[in-house]
Enzyme design. Structure first.
Site, PDB file in Angstrom:
ATOM      1  CG  HIS A 187      -0.254   0.178   2.525  1.00 27.83           C
ATOM      2  ND1 HIS A 187       0.421  -0.837   3.165  1.00 27.83           N
ATOM      3  CD2 HIS A 187      -0.141   1.275   3.318  1.00 27.83           C
ATOM      4  CE1 HIS A 187       0.922  -0.387   4.302  1.00 27.83           C
ATOM      5  NE2 HIS A 187       0.611   0.897   4.416  1.00 27.83           N
ATOM      6  CE1 TYR A 188       6.067   5.195   2.400  1.00 30.31           C
ATOM      7  CE2 TYR A 188       7.455   3.502   1.404  1.00 30.31           C
ATOM      8  CZ  TYR A 188       7.296   4.788   1.904  1.00 30.31           C
ATOM      9  OH  TYR A 188       8.360   5.656   1.916  1.00 30.31           O
ATOM     10  CG  LEU A 189       6.557  -0.210  -1.981  1.00 27.00           C
ATOM     11  CD1 LEU A 189       6.996  -1.619  -2.353  1.00 27.00           C
ATOM     12  CD2 LEU A 189       7.717   0.767  -2.119  1.00 27.00           C
TER      13      LEU A 189
END
Length: 212
Positions: A125-127
């Site tokens: 989700h961060y990437l």
């Protein structure tokens, strides 16, 4: 140059203010709370302005020549907040810079943001948030540089890095050295419309950028 710092109260942002204090650049630090201002001015901020990346920051950015986005939701927040800050906040700031005629935008992203689907499941989700913000910046027409550091540490910086459009080996880098790279990018003409990975290495930051 009058530089708007998003994420100035974060760890990279605070290192960046210290680095900028010894230059001719003027740093305008975005803060969410008034009581953060005095400490950031002690670190090197020329001025602080109240604002929130989840809302319009156009007045806070007025008169600036460049934007450096070092903000992040942090490791202890959920995916929703990551989307709000790392993705939507960054995209909103890109659009605001474009609308206000601020031509230079430097983004702190992450190694492997170009292929988020291949990242560890807990980090995807961060990437993806970083990927979407990076792609929006690349298509914006702004004079951009996207800096993609490896795993961030709080070790003392060495001033030496390895950087390339893609580094095959995922490595670590002190936040202090990321700040040094951001400052050097601000003055390096050859970083226009470039994306690169950076980790600790053996080459002084100015030399590494010159060889990019």
């Amino acid at each position: 140059m009058h530089v708007f710092i998003a994420g100035a109260n974060g760890q990279i942002g605070q290192h960046l203010l210290r680095e900028l204090a010894d230059t001719d650049h003027e740093a305008r630090a975005l803060v969410r709370h008034q009581d953060q201002g005095p400490e950031l001015q002690q670190l090197g901020a020329t001025e602080t302005v109240l604002g929130d990346l989840e809302h319009d920051c156009s007045e806070a950015m007025r008169g600036c020549d460049a934007v450096i986005f070092t903000a992040g939701s942090g490791p202890h927040t959920g995916p929703d907040k990551t989307i709000d800050v790392d993705q939507d906040g960054a995209i909103r700031l890109v659009d605001t810079a474009l609308a206000m005629g601020i031509k230079r935008f430097i983004m702190v992203s992450s190694m492997r943001a170009e292929e988020p689907e291949k990242g560890p499941e807990k980090l995807r989700h961060y990437l993806w948030a970083k990927h979407n913000a990076d792609e929006h910046l690349k298509k914006s027409g702004l004079n951009y540089t996207i800096v993609r550091p490896g795993q961030l540490t709080n070790d003392e910086g060495t001033g030496k890095v390895a950087l390339s459009e893609r580094l095959e080996e995922f490595g670590k880098i002190p936040r202090q050295d990321v700040a040094r790279v951001l400052l050097a990018v601000l003055d390096a003409d050859n970083t226009t419309d470039r994306v690169f990975d950076v980790v600790s290495g053996d080459t002084p930051v100015p030399e590494a950028l010159a060889n990019l």
